[in-house]
Scaffold this motif. Structure first.
Motif, PDB file in Angstrom:
ATOM      1  N   GLY A  86       0.819  -1.215   0.000  1.00  0.00           N
ATOM      2  CA  GLY A  86       0.000   0.000   0.000  1.00  0.00           C
ATOM      3  C   GLY A  86       0.848   1.259   0.000  1.00  0.00           C
ATOM      4  O   GLY A  86       0.576   2.216  -0.734  1.00  0.00           O
ATOM      5  N   GLY A  87       1.917   1.238   0.802  1.00  0.00           N
ATOM      6  CA  GLY A  87       2.806   2.399   0.894  1.00  0.00           C
ATOM      7  C   GLY A  87       3.539   2.640  -0.413  1.00  0.00           C
ATOM      8  O   GLY A  87       3.633   3.773  -0.896  1.00  0.00           O
ATOM      9  N   LEU A  88       4.055   1.547  -1.008  1.00  0.00           N
ATOM     10  CA  LEU A  88       4.766   1.695  -2.281  1.00  0.00           C
ATOM     11  C   LEU A  88       3.851   2.233  -3.370  1.00  0.00           C
ATOM     12  O   LEU A  88       4.229   3.120  -4.137  1.00  0.00           O
ATOM     13  N   ASP A  89       2.626   1.710  -3.398  1.00  0.00           N
ATOM     14  CA  ASP A  89       1.661   2.171  -4.396  1.00  0.00           C
ATOM     15  C   ASP A  89       1.406   3.667  -4.243  1.00  0.00           C
ATOM     16  O   ASP A  89       1.406   4.418  -5.219  1.00  0.00           O
ATOM     17  N   ALA A  90       1.224   4.099  -2.987  1.00  0.00           N
ATOM     18  CA  ALA A  90       0.929   5.516  -2.743  1.00  0.00           C
ATOM     19  C   ALA A  90       2.125   6.395  -3.073  1.00  0.00           C
ATOM     20  O   ALA A  90       1.978   7.484  -3.644  1.00  0.00           O
ATOM     21  N   LEU A  91       3.340   5.916  -2.722  1.00  0.00           N
ATOM     22  CA  LEU A  91       4.531   6.743  -2.932  1.00  0.00           C
ATOM     23  C   LEU A  91       4.944   6.797  -4.406  1.00  0.00           C
ATOM     24  O   LEU A  91       5.511   7.789  -4.855  1.00  0.00           O
ATOM     25  N   GLU A  92       4.691   5.715  -5.142  1.00  0.00           N
ATOM     26  CA  GLU A  92       5.108   5.651  -6.539  1.00  0.00           C
ATOM     27  C   GLU A  92       4.207   6.464  -7.469  1.00  0.00           C
ATOM     28  O   GLU A  92       4.607   6.831  -8.553  1.00  0.00           O
ATOM     29  N   ARG A  93       2.983   6.733  -7.042  1.00  0.00           N
ATOM     30  CA  ARG A  93       2.066   7.481  -7.910  1.00  0.00           C
ATOM     31  C   ARG A  93       2.482   8.950  -7.966  1.00  0.00           C
ATOM     32  O   ARG A  93       3.036   9.463  -6.989  1.00  0.00           O
TER      33      ARG A  93
ATOM     34  N   ALA B  39      -5.266  -1.627   8.245  1.00  0.00           N
ATOM     35  CA  ALA B  39      -5.719  -1.052   6.975  1.00  0.00           C
ATOM     36  C   ALA B  39      -6.189   0.393   7.181  1.00  0.00           C
ATOM     37  O   ALA B  39      -5.920   1.271   6.346  1.00  0.00           O
ATOM     38  N   LEU B  40      -6.872   0.650   8.298  1.00  0.00           N
ATOM     39  CA  LEU B  40      -7.321   2.021   8.578  1.00  0.00           C
ATOM     40  C   LEU B  40      -6.125   2.954   8.803  1.00  0.00           C
ATOM     41  O   LEU B  40      -6.109   4.097   8.343  1.00  0.00           O
ATOM     42  N   LEU B  41      -5.108   2.453   9.509  1.00  0.00           N
ATOM     43  CA  LEU B  41      -3.913   3.281   9.752  1.00  0.00           C
ATOM     44  C   LEU B  41      -3.165   3.551   8.446  1.00  0.00           C
ATOM     45  O   LEU B  41      -2.616   4.639   8.255  1.00  0.00           O
ATOM     46  N   LEU B  42      -3.151   2.549   7.553  1.00  0.00           N
ATOM     47  CA  LEU B  42      -2.512   2.753   6.250  1.00  0.00           C
ATOM     48  C   LEU B  42      -3.267   3.826   5.460  1.00  0.00           C
ATOM     49  O   LEU B  42      -2.652   4.702   4.831  1.00  0.00           O
ATOM     50  N   THR B  43      -4.597   3.766   5.500  1.00  0.00           N
ATOM     51  CA  THR B  43      -5.412   4.784   4.817  1.00  0.00           C
ATOM     52  C   THR B  43      -5.077   6.169   5.358  1.00  0.00           C
ATOM     53  O   THR B  43      -4.906   7.135   4.603  1.00  0.00           O
ATOM     54  N   TYR B  44      -4.978   6.261   6.686  1.00  0.00           N
ATOM     55  CA  TYR B  44      -4.627   7.530   7.335  1.00  0.00           C
ATOM     56  C   TYR B  44      -3.266   8.023   6.816  1.00  0.00           C
ATOM     57  O   TYR B  44      -3.106   9.196   6.468  1.00  0.00           O
ATOM     58  N   THR B  45      -2.289   7.108   6.773  1.00  0.00           N
ATOM     59  CA  THR B  45      -0.933   7.500   6.379  1.00  0.00           C
ATOM     60  C   THR B  45      -0.905   8.025   4.946  1.00  0.00           C
ATOM     61  O   THR B  45      -0.278   9.050   4.661  1.00  0.00           O
ATOM     62  N   VAL B  46      -1.595   7.314   4.047  1.00  0.00           N
ATOM     63  CA  VAL B  46      -1.625   7.749   2.642  1.00  0.00           C
ATOM     64  C   VAL B  46      -2.283   9.132   2.533  1.00  0.00           C
ATOM     65  O   VAL B  46      -1.770  10.027   1.850  1.00  0.00           O
ATOM     66  N   CYS B  47      -3.407   9.323   3.234  1.00  0.00           N
ATOM     67  CA  CYS B  47      -4.092  10.628   3.186  1.00  0.00           C
ATOM     68  C   CYS B  47      -3.199  11.730   3.774  1.00  0.00           C
ATOM     69  O   CYS B  47      -3.185  12.860   3.273  1.00  0.00           O
ATOM     70  N   ARG B  48      -2.437  11.395   4.824  1.00  0.00           N
ATOM     71  CA  ARG B  48      -1.564  12.403   5.448  1.00  0.00           C
ATOM     72  C   ARG B  48      -0.420  12.795   4.515  1.00  0.00           C
ATOM     73  O   ARG B  48      -0.017  13.957   4.465  1.00  0.00           O
ATOM     74  N   VAL B  49       0.100  11.800   3.766  1.00  0.00           N
ATOM     75  CA  VAL B  49       1.151  12.100   2.786  1.00  0.00           C
ATOM     76  C   VAL B  49       0.591  12.995   1.676  1.00  0.00           C
ATOM     77  O   VAL B  49       1.258  13.908   1.200  1.00  0.00           O
ATOM     78  N   GLU B  50      -0.652  12.746   1.289  1.00  0.00           N
ATOM     79  CA  GLU B  50      -1.279  13.525   0.210  1.00  0.00           C
ATOM     80  C   GLU B  50      -1.644  14.942   0.660  1.00  0.00           C
ATOM     81  O   GLU B  50      -1.614  15.877  -0.119  1.00  0.00           O
TER      82      GLU B  50
END
Lengths: 114, 214
Positions: A86-93, B39-50
Protein backbone atom coordinates in the motif's frame (compact mmCIF):
# COMPACT_ATOMS: atom_id res chain seq x y z
CA UNK A 1 2.01 -20.34 40.29
CA UNK A 2 2.69 -19.89 44.00
CA UNK A 3 2.37 -16.66 45.98
CA UNK A 4 6.05 -15.74 45.68
CA UNK A 5 6.06 -16.22 41.92
CA UNK A 6 2.89 -14.14 41.66
CA UNK A 7 4.44 -11.25 43.61
CA UNK A 8 7.54 -11.30 41.41
CA UNK A 9 5.44 -11.36 38.26
CA UNK A 10 3.20 -8.56 39.56
CA UNK A 11 6.34 -6.51 40.16
CA UNK A 12 7.39 -7.02 36.52
CA UNK A 13 3.95 -5.90 35.36
CA UNK A 14 4.19 -2.78 37.53
CA UNK A 15 7.58 -1.88 36.03
CA UNK A 16 6.17 -2.46 32.54
CA UNK A 17 3.27 -0.09 33.32
CA UNK A 18 5.71 2.59 34.56
CA UNK A 19 7.75 2.18 31.38
CA UNK A 20 4.57 2.57 29.30
CA UNK A 21 3.66 5.81 31.10
CA UNK A 22 7.19 7.17 30.67
CA UNK A 23 7.11 6.30 26.96
CA UNK A 24 3.74 8.04 26.64
CA UNK A 25 5.21 11.19 28.23
CA UNK A 26 8.26 10.91 25.96
CA UNK A 27 6.08 10.80 22.84
CA UNK A 28 4.03 13.72 24.19
CA UNK A 29 7.16 15.78 24.86
CA UNK A 30 8.79 14.92 21.53
CA UNK A 31 5.69 16.14 19.68
CA UNK A 32 6.48 19.70 20.86
CA UNK A 33 10.05 19.64 19.48
CA UNK A 34 10.37 21.07 15.95
CA UNK A 35 11.96 18.02 14.30
CA UNK A 36 10.07 18.06 11.01
CA UNK A 37 9.15 14.64 9.67
CA UNK A 38 11.11 12.99 12.51
CA UNK A 39 8.21 13.87 14.86
CA UNK A 40 5.92 11.38 13.09
CA UNK A 41 8.61 8.68 13.03
CA UNK A 42 9.41 9.15 16.72
CA UNK A 43 5.70 8.96 17.62
CA UNK A 44 5.22 5.80 15.55
CA UNK A 45 8.47 4.26 16.90
CA UNK A 46 7.45 4.84 20.51
CA UNK A 47 4.01 3.34 19.74
CA UNK A 48 5.73 0.22 18.37
CA UNK A 49 7.85 -0.10 21.55
CA UNK A 50 4.78 0.42 23.79
CA UNK A 51 2.74 -2.17 21.90
CA UNK A 52 5.68 -4.63 22.05
CA UNK A 53 5.69 -4.26 25.85
CA UNK A 54 1.92 -4.84 26.07
CA UNK A 55 1.98 -7.83 23.69
CA UNK A 56 5.02 -9.53 25.20
CA UNK A 57 4.43 -8.92 28.93
CA UNK A 58 0.72 -8.16 29.46
CA UNK A 59 -0.55 -10.55 26.77
CA UNK A 60 2.10 -13.12 27.67
CA UNK A 61 3.43 -13.72 24.16
CA UNK A 62 6.95 -13.79 25.66
CA UNK A 63 6.05 -17.01 27.52
CA UNK A 64 3.58 -18.40 24.95
CA UNK A 65 4.07 -21.59 22.97
CA UNK A 66 5.15 -21.88 19.34
CA UNK A 67 1.59 -21.99 17.93
CA UNK A 68 0.58 -18.61 19.37
CA UNK A 69 3.89 -17.05 18.32
CA UNK A 70 3.29 -18.29 14.77
CA UNK A 71 -0.21 -16.71 14.76
CA UNK A 72 1.22 -13.39 15.98
CA UNK A 73 4.08 -13.55 13.46
CA UNK A 74 1.66 -14.27 10.59
CA UNK A 75 -0.49 -11.26 11.61
CA UNK A 76 2.56 -9.01 11.85
CA UNK A 77 4.00 -10.31 8.57
CA UNK A 78 0.72 -9.85 6.71
CA UNK A 79 0.40 -6.32 8.11
CA UNK A 80 3.96 -5.53 6.92
CA UNK A 81 3.07 -6.80 3.42
CA UNK A 82 -0.07 -4.62 3.50
CA UNK A 83 1.96 -1.59 4.57
CA UNK A 84 4.72 -2.24 2.04
CA UNK A 85 2.42 -2.78 -0.95
CA UNK A 86 0.00 0.00 0.00
CA UNK A 87 2.81 2.40 0.89
CA UNK A 88 4.77 1.69 -2.28
CA UNK A 89 1.66 2.17 -4.40
CA UNK A 90 0.93 5.52 -2.74
CA UNK A 91 4.53 6.74 -2.93
CA UNK A 92 5.11 5.65 -6.54
CA UNK A 93 2.07 7.48 -7.91
CA UNK A 94 2.49 11.06 -9.12
CA UNK A 95 1.56 13.51 -6.35
CA UNK A 96 -1.72 14.80 -7.74
CA UNK A 97 -4.12 14.91 -4.81
CA UNK A 98 -7.71 15.05 -6.00
CA UNK A 99 -9.60 18.18 -5.11
CA UNK A 100 -11.89 17.49 -2.24
CA UNK A 101 -15.16 19.24 -2.88
CA UNK A 102 -16.32 21.05 0.21
CA UNK A 103 -19.91 20.18 1.21
CA UNK A 104 -20.69 23.93 1.32
CA UNK A 105 -20.20 23.91 -2.45
CA UNK A 106 -22.25 20.78 -3.03
CA UNK A 107 -25.26 21.60 -0.88
CA UNK A 108 -26.72 24.48 -2.97
CA UNK A 109 -26.39 22.40 -6.12
CA UNK A 110 -28.29 19.55 -4.49
CA UNK A 111 -31.04 21.92 -3.42
CA UNK A 112 -31.42 23.18 -7.01
CA UNK A 113 -31.69 19.63 -8.33
CA UNK A 114 -34.55 18.89 -5.91
CA UNK B 1 -15.91 -30.58 42.64
CA UNK B 2 -12.48 -29.90 41.13
CA UNK B 3 -11.49 -26.80 39.13
CA UNK B 4 -11.29 -28.86 35.95
CA UNK B 5 -14.84 -30.19 36.12
CA UNK B 6 -16.24 -26.73 37.04
CA UNK B 7 -14.52 -24.93 34.18
CA UNK B 8 -14.73 -27.60 31.50
CA UNK B 9 -17.13 -26.95 28.60
CA UNK B 10 -18.37 -28.98 25.64
CA UNK B 11 -16.84 -30.33 23.40
CA UNK B 12 -13.52 -30.47 25.23
CA UNK B 13 -12.32 -33.63 26.96
CA UNK B 14 -9.75 -31.83 29.13
CA UNK B 15 -9.29 -28.36 30.62
CA UNK B 16 -5.78 -27.85 29.25
CA UNK B 17 -6.98 -28.65 25.71
CA UNK B 18 -9.89 -26.21 26.17
CA UNK B 19 -7.51 -23.51 27.41
CA UNK B 20 -5.14 -23.99 24.45
CA UNK B 21 -8.01 -23.90 21.95
CA UNK B 22 -9.49 -20.75 23.52
CA UNK B 23 -6.13 -18.97 23.41
CA UNK B 24 -5.49 -20.05 19.83
CA UNK B 25 -8.96 -18.91 18.74
CA UNK B 26 -8.68 -15.48 20.35
CA UNK B 27 -5.18 -14.94 18.91
CA UNK B 28 -6.48 -15.70 15.40
CA UNK B 29 -9.33 -13.24 16.01
CA UNK B 30 -6.88 -10.62 17.31
CA UNK B 31 -4.72 -11.17 14.21
CA UNK B 32 -7.73 -10.34 12.00
CA UNK B 33 -8.43 -7.27 14.14
CA UNK B 34 -4.82 -6.16 13.72
CA UNK B 35 -5.23 -6.27 9.96
CA UNK B 36 -8.55 -4.39 10.17
CA UNK B 37 -7.09 -1.50 12.17
CA UNK B 38 -3.82 -1.76 10.20
CA UNK B 39 -5.72 -1.05 6.97
CA UNK B 40 -7.32 2.02 8.58
CA UNK B 41 -3.91 3.28 9.75
CA UNK B 42 -2.51 2.75 6.25
CA UNK B 43 -5.41 4.78 4.82
CA UNK B 44 -4.63 7.53 7.33
CA UNK B 45 -0.93 7.50 6.38
CA UNK B 46 -1.62 7.75 2.64
CA UNK B 47 -4.09 10.63 3.19
CA UNK B 48 -1.56 12.40 5.45
CA UNK B 49 1.15 12.10 2.79
CA UNK B 50 -1.28 13.53 0.21
CA UNK B 51 -2.52 16.40 2.42
CA UNK B 52 0.27 17.19 4.92
CA UNK B 53 -0.76 20.80 5.65
CA UNK B 54 -4.45 20.01 6.08
CA UNK B 55 -3.64 17.07 8.41
CA UNK B 56 -1.30 19.30 10.43
CA UNK B 57 -4.01 21.94 10.86
CA UNK B 58 -6.65 19.33 11.69
CA UNK B 59 -4.36 17.43 14.09
CA UNK B 60 -3.74 20.58 16.13
CA UNK B 61 -7.51 20.87 16.71
CA UNK B 62 -7.75 17.59 18.63
CA UNK B 63 -7.69 17.97 22.41
CA UNK B 64 -4.30 16.67 23.51
CA UNK B 65 -5.30 16.60 27.20
CA UNK B 66 -8.27 14.34 26.64
CA UNK B 67 -6.13 12.11 24.41
CA UNK B 68 -3.25 11.88 26.91
CA UNK B 69 -5.51 11.27 29.91
CA UNK B 70 -7.32 8.53 28.01
CA UNK B 71 -4.01 6.94 27.01
CA UNK B 72 -2.91 6.84 30.67
CA UNK B 73 -6.32 5.40 31.67
CA UNK B 74 -6.13 2.59 29.10
CA UNK B 75 -2.51 1.73 29.94
CA UNK B 76 -3.49 1.51 33.62
CA UNK B 77 -6.50 -0.66 32.76
CA UNK B 78 -4.16 -3.03 30.94
CA UNK B 79 -2.09 -3.31 34.14
CA UNK B 80 -5.14 -4.14 36.28
CA UNK B 81 -6.34 -6.65 33.67
CA UNK B 82 -2.91 -8.32 33.53
CA UNK B 83 -2.86 -8.49 37.35
CA UNK B 84 -6.33 -10.11 37.33
CA UNK B 85 -5.12 -12.63 34.77
CA UNK B 86 -2.02 -13.44 36.83
CA UNK B 87 -4.00 -13.64 40.07
CA UNK B 88 -6.33 -16.14 38.37
CA UNK B 89 -3.31 -18.28 37.46
CA UNK B 90 -1.95 -18.56 41.01
CA UNK B 91 -2.74 -21.40 43.39
CA UNK B 92 -3.74 -19.37 46.46
CA UNK B 93 -7.13 -17.97 47.38
CA UNK B 94 -7.21 -14.99 45.05
CA UNK B 95 -10.91 -14.45 44.41
CA UNK B 96 -11.05 -11.02 46.07
CA UNK B 97 -7.92 -9.83 44.24
CA UNK B 98 -9.25 -11.04 40.88
CA UNK B 99 -12.62 -9.34 41.43
CA UNK B 100 -10.95 -6.10 42.57
CA UNK B 101 -8.65 -6.00 39.54
CA UNK B 102 -11.49 -6.82 37.14
CA UNK B 103 -13.71 -4.16 38.77
CA UNK B 104 -10.90 -1.59 38.46
CA UNK B 105 -10.46 -2.56 34.78
CA UNK B 106 -14.17 -2.05 34.03
CA UNK B 107 -14.19 1.25 35.96
CA UNK B 108 -11.16 2.51 34.01
CA UNK B 109 -12.84 1.47 30.75
CA UNK B 110 -15.93 3.45 31.75
CA UNK B 111 -13.74 6.42 32.70
CA UNK B 112 -12.20 6.28 29.22
CA UNK B 113 -15.68 6.36 27.64
CA UNK B 114 -16.75 9.31 29.81
CA UNK B 115 -13.64 11.32 28.86
CA UNK B 116 -14.24 10.37 25.22
CA UNK B 117 -17.82 11.59 25.54
CA UNK B 118 -16.61 15.01 26.77
CA UNK B 119 -14.13 15.09 23.90
CA UNK B 120 -16.78 14.24 21.32
CA UNK B 121 -19.03 16.98 22.72
CA UNK B 122 -16.20 19.50 22.41
CA UNK B 123 -15.50 18.33 18.84
CA UNK B 124 -19.17 18.79 17.92
CA UNK B 125 -19.25 22.24 19.56
CA UNK B 126 -16.19 23.20 17.49
CA UNK B 127 -17.94 21.94 14.29
CA UNK B 128 -15.31 19.28 13.65
CA UNK B 129 -17.77 16.76 12.23
CA UNK B 130 -17.22 16.55 8.44
CA UNK B 131 -20.15 18.09 6.62
CA UNK B 132 -21.71 21.38 5.63
CA UNK B 133 -20.72 23.35 8.75
CA UNK B 134 -17.18 22.00 9.11
CA UNK B 135 -14.95 24.52 10.89
CA UNK B 136 -11.64 24.20 9.03
CA UNK B 137 -11.17 25.72 5.56
CA UNK B 138 -8.72 23.07 4.26
CA UNK B 139 -10.64 20.41 2.37
CA UNK B 140 -8.14 17.69 3.40
CA UNK B 141 -8.95 18.40 7.05
CA UNK B 142 -12.31 16.73 6.47
CA UNK B 143 -10.44 13.55 5.52
CA UNK B 144 -8.56 13.71 8.84
CA UNK B 145 -11.75 14.14 10.82
CA UNK B 146 -13.59 11.52 8.75
CA UNK B 147 -10.89 9.02 9.76
CA UNK B 148 -10.80 10.41 13.34
CA UNK B 149 -14.52 9.74 13.89
CA UNK B 150 -14.31 6.36 12.15
CA UNK B 151 -11.34 4.90 14.04
CA UNK B 152 -12.21 6.36 17.46
CA UNK B 153 -15.84 5.24 16.97
CA UNK B 154 -14.85 1.68 16.03
CA UNK B 155 -12.37 1.65 18.93
CA UNK B 156 -15.11 2.83 21.32
CA UNK B 157 -17.38 0.00 20.12
CA UNK B 158 -14.58 -2.50 20.80
CA UNK B 159 -13.98 -1.02 24.24
CA UNK B 160 -17.70 -1.14 25.06
CA UNK B 161 -17.73 -4.84 24.19
CA UNK B 162 -14.67 -5.28 26.44
CA UNK B 163 -16.38 -3.49 29.33
CA UNK B 164 -19.48 -5.70 28.95
CA UNK B 165 -17.29 -8.84 28.97
CA UNK B 166 -15.38 -7.72 32.08
CA UNK B 167 -18.54 -6.65 33.97
CA UNK B 168 -20.05 -10.04 33.12
CA UNK B 169 -17.04 -11.78 34.67
CA UNK B 170 -17.25 -9.56 37.76
CA UNK B 171 -20.96 -10.26 38.25
CA UNK B 172 -20.71 -13.99 37.64
CA UNK B 173 -17.62 -14.19 39.86
CA UNK B 174 -19.20 -12.17 42.67
CA UNK B 175 -22.34 -14.34 42.54
CA UNK B 176 -20.12 -17.45 42.48
CA UNK B 177 -21.74 -18.57 39.24
CA UNK B 178 -18.32 -19.21 37.67
CA UNK B 179 -14.93 -19.98 39.15
CA UNK B 180 -12.51 -17.21 38.16
CA UNK B 181 -9.32 -18.97 39.28
CA UNK B 182 -7.89 -20.73 36.24
CA UNK B 183 -10.82 -19.61 34.08
CA UNK B 184 -10.10 -19.73 30.32
CA UNK B 185 -12.85 -17.10 29.86
CA UNK B 186 -10.85 -14.63 31.94
CA UNK B 187 -7.70 -15.29 29.91
CA UNK B 188 -9.52 -14.75 26.61
CA UNK B 189 -11.21 -11.56 27.85
CA UNK B 190 -7.85 -10.23 29.06
CA UNK B 191 -6.23 -10.82 25.67
CA UNK B 192 -9.09 -8.97 23.94
CA UNK B 193 -8.77 -6.06 26.38
CA UNK B 194 -5.04 -5.72 25.76
CA UNK B 195 -5.57 -5.58 21.99
CA UNK B 196 -8.03 -2.69 22.43
CA UNK B 197 -5.24 -0.98 24.39
CA UNK B 198 -2.66 -1.66 21.65
CA UNK B 199 -4.97 -0.10 19.04
CA UNK B 200 -5.24 3.07 21.14
CA UNK B 201 -1.44 3.15 21.60
CA UNK B 202 -1.19 3.65 17.81
CA UNK B 203 -4.13 6.06 17.56
CA UNK B 204 -2.63 8.40 20.17
CA UNK B 205 0.37 9.70 18.17
CA UNK B 206 -1.52 9.59 14.85
CA UNK B 207 -4.48 11.66 16.05
CA UNK B 208 -3.24 13.79 18.94
CA UNK B 209 0.49 14.44 18.40
CA UNK B 210 0.38 15.80 14.83
CA UNK B 211 2.51 18.95 14.31
CA UNK B 212 2.08 20.17 17.91
CA UNK B 213 5.25 22.27 17.79
CA UNK B 214 3.96 24.55 15.04
Amino acid sequence: MNDRQFRRHAQHLLFAWLALLLLMLASLGSAYLPLGQANAWIGAGIAVVKSAIVVSLFMGLWRAGALLRIVAAVALGTWCILLALGGLDALERPRQPADVQAPQQVAPQLREER
Amino acid sequence: MTDATTLLREPWAGLERQRQAGKFGIWVFLASETLFFGALLLTYTVCRVEHPDAFAAAGRETNIWFGTINTAILLTSSLTMALASQAAAQNGRARFLILTCLGATAALGLAFMIVKGFEYKEDLDKHLLPGANFALPQAGAQLFYGLYWLVTGVHAIHLTIGIVLVVRLVLLGALRRIRLRGSPELEVTALYWHLVDVVWIFLYPFLYLVERHA
